[in-house]
Enzyme design. Structure first.
Site, PDB file in Angstrom:
ATOM      1  N   CYS A  91       0.799  -1.227   0.000  1.00  0.00           N
ATOM      2  CA  CYS A  91       0.000   0.000   0.000  1.00  0.00           C
ATOM      3  C   CYS A  91       0.830   1.275   0.000  1.00  0.00           C
ATOM      4  O   CYS A  91       0.272   2.369  -0.064  1.00  0.00           O
ATOM      5  CB  CYS A  91      -0.959  -0.030   1.178  1.00  0.00           C
ATOM      6  N   HIS A 111      -2.897   7.937   5.699  1.00  0.00           N
ATOM      7  CA  HIS A 111      -3.234   6.679   5.030  1.00  0.00           C
ATOM      8  C   HIS A 111      -4.662   6.303   5.431  1.00  0.00           C
ATOM      9  O   HIS A 111      -5.484   6.004   4.591  1.00  0.00           O
ATOM     10  CB  HIS A 111      -2.218   5.610   5.456  1.00  0.00           C
ATOM     11  N   HIS A 169     -10.022   2.092  -0.103  1.00  0.00           N
ATOM     12  CA  HIS A 169      -8.588   1.855  -0.258  1.00  0.00           C
ATOM     13  C   HIS A 169      -8.339   1.428  -1.704  1.00  0.00           C
ATOM     14  O   HIS A 169      -8.764   0.363  -2.123  1.00  0.00           O
ATOM     15  CB  HIS A 169      -8.132   0.779   0.718  1.00  0.00           C
TER      16      HIS A 169
END
Lengths: 218, 398
Positions: B164, B294, B328
């Site tokens: 990620c 994030h 995400h």
């Protein structure tokens, strides 16, 4: 300050070399699973987490272990050590395994212990955990080993003083085909402090990376 | 730690960017959707993706086809639109807009394409695509080659697949190439599709929220998955005109060295990446105007990130997670979330952290609960991922 390769591991065709010396080869080995288990046993590596890893994790773990076990990497601050790896098939070997668990809706059993390995950089995480490496890390993908890409990336980290020691190279597994080439790179001054060993450090650049990796092909 | 080479190094200017998500096909469309408080995550009932309904943020397939077909029609060589995978269409459409607007020359030897993706064309493992697309397309370098060939980039693309943090790491890598003079122009493009493969995997981790995700909220219950593509053009060339320009002023990665699927308990390692990025940019944490976190909305990630922000003495800085809007988006996340951060700087506007109502982390953060006008000159974007990786990047107006 120039950087040097002060240790390296080369695994190809179920043969394993460390610093240019043959460490393991058995003619009768036919599968990756048998090879990696035999190598683990012969070298008496004791790390129970090894058995939970996927093929890429196991290969990267062993290759790094054989290279770093004689290196005093703890002499560097953890945040000034790094790992930069590359390969061709990313995590495709484990992707196929995860895909097998979801192909059939009547037999549907995806597992977090498989899924977590469907990323190529997990092997970097495993190596960092084992060795307490906390600095820069990156996983790059290229069709074949690109010595210029790796040398350029890692040299830049040294020139920015983001690392003082860096593990780098190539780590590829797909089915029973496996290939690993890992090199430990550090500054010249630090090399002078290490004890004389069987391997004379070579300058860290694209040319030497390529030479070391392809020595079996000659 | 010294950063002795900084003085001699070139600036990295941010030129055009693009976002393709459930909220639109350009950065402007996405920002307008965010301003209008649109949420792109919807409960999706698609048996080809998951046996049960699941919240997902998806790019409108028909709109993508229309746009991609138009690009193919205008293309100098004739290409069949249906010879491209969904991810290839997303990436090409996103890159095309950036190249077109900046009139960028992909043939130039000092121009590079960096591709960020976690899973590439992973849907090609599905039976339904096996006859249509060559198995080779599963390799990320083949995906990159197809995109490279479409535009005619002369240099082999650099591919980053680092969970990620891929998008943020791709931006950091681009700025390092530009600073060192290796390349003058870099297009960083990233994308991932929503696939059965990834949904099943995250579901097996019990990491997916039954409702659209709520980053940093007390009632958060996991992440939502989204598909997106994004592209950002970075250059060493100083733009003409007198207005202040956004630059990428610093960036670093670290590793927790703790666990492959759970984040650090202390946040120290992400904090170190933040500190290094700030140091390279030459600013204190107190000078930040915004942190684009994030913020996946999993219990552990958000808590770790809050600790890291506090360790870096930035807990007073306005912070948001953009994942409440589009979930995400994996390999696209670092790029499209940076593009929103850059838009905040250009528009001098901060946007609310969608899904957040009640503080749900142990450290009080200054989470954005509404859109507001503000001077936005210095911004930090952070990311963390499986494998214990962390990354932070600082954008600065000069």
């Amino acid at each position: 300050m120039r950087q040097f390769i002060t240790a390296y591991t080369l695994i190809d065709g179920f043969k394993c070399m460390v610093n240019g010396r043959l460490l393991f080869y058995q003619e009768n080995i036919l599968t990756f699973a048998d090879f990696i288990k035999a190598l683990y046993k012969q070298e008496q590596v004791n790390y129970p987490k090894f058995y939970k890893m996927d093929a890429l994790g196991k290969l990267g773990f062993i290759a790094s272990e054989l290279l770093l076990r004689n290196k005093d990497i703890k002499s560097y601050p953890p945040e000034l050590t790094g790992v930069v790896l590359s390969n061709s098939s990313s995590s495709l070997d484990t992707d196929i395994a995860h895909n097998e668990t979801i192909r059939n809706r009547e037999h549907y059993f995806p597992s977090p212990s498989v899924f977590v390995y469907t990323l190529p950089n997990i092997v970097i995480g495993e190596i960092c955990i084992r060795n307490g490496i906390k600095g820069e890390n990156a996983f790059l993908v290229s069709e074949s080993f690109n010595s210029e890409l790796i040398a350029g990336y890692v040299t830049d980290l040294f020139s920015r003083e983001l690392v003082k020691g860096c593990l780098c190279g190539w780590i590829e597994v797909l089915g029973n085909r496996c290939e690993a080439f890992l090199a430990w790179v550090e500054n010249q001054a630090d090399v002078a402090e290490t004890k004389p060993g069987p391997f004379n450090p070579v300058p860290f650049d694209a040319e030497h990376l390529k030479l070391l990796k392809n020595q079996n092909d000659r | 730690m010294g950063y002795r080479t900084q003085i001699t190094m070139k600036q990295t200017y941010i030129y055009e960017d693009n976002i393709i998500s459930s909220l639109g096909f350009t950065t402007l469309e996405n920002i307008e959707s965010i301003r209008a408080n649109a949420i792109g995550i919807r409960i999706t009932d698609d048996p080809l993706l998951y046996p049960r309904p699941v919240p997902l943020s998806k790019v409108d397939p028909a709109a993508l086809e229309t746009r991609f077909n138009a690009i193919c029609e205008q293309h100098k060589r004739s290409v069949a639109p249906d010879s491209f995978t969904r991810l290839e269409k997303l990436l090409i459409t996103s890159i095309r807009e950036v190249i077109h607007r900046d009139d960028l020359n992909p043939y130039h030897p000092k121009t590079l394409l960096i591709l960020s993706t976690t899973k590439g064309n992973i849907d090609l493992l599905e039976e339904r695509y096996k006859a249509k697309f060559n198995h080779k397309r599963l390799y990320l370098w083949e995906l990159a080659r197809i995109v490279q060939t479409f535009f005619g980039f002369v240099n082999t693309p650099v591919i980053i697949s680092n969970a990620c943090i891929s998008g943020v790491l791709a931006l950091i890598t681009a700025s390092r190439y530009i600073q060192s003079g290796t390349y003058d122009d870099v297009v960083v493009a990233g994308g991932d599709i929503v696939s059965e493969f990834v949904i099943a995997g995250f579901q097996s981790f019990q990491a997916l929220s039954p409702d659209p995700c709520k980053p940093f909220d007390q009632n958060r219950s996991g992440l939502s998955l989204g598909e997106a593509a994004g592209a950002i053009h970075l250059s060493s060339r100083k733009p003409v005109g007198n207005s202040r320009m956004v630059t990428l002023a610093g960036g670093a990665t670290t590793n927790d060295a703790n666990h492959i699927s759970g984040p650090s308990r202390t946040g120290q390692e992400l904090s170190l990446a933040m500190d290094r990025a700030l140091q390279q940019a030459g600013i204190d944490a107190s000078a930040l105007n915004y942190i684009a976190a994030h913020g996946t909305a999993t219990a552990y990630n958000d808590e770790m990130e809050a600790k890291a922000i506090a360790l870096s003495k930035a807990e007073q800085v306005p912070v948001s997670s953009q994942k409440g809007y589009w979930g995400h988006t994996l390999g696209a996340a670092g790029i499209i979330e940076s593009a929103v951060a850059v838009a905040s700087m250009r528009n001098n506007q901060l946007y609310r952290s969608a899904g957040f109502e009640t503080p749900g982390v142990t450290i009080p953060l200054n989470i954005l609960t509404e859109h507001r006008d503000a001077e936005v000159d210095q911004v930090l974007k952070s990311a963390s991922g499986f494998g214990g990786c962390n990354a932070a990047v600082v954008f600065k107006k000069i």
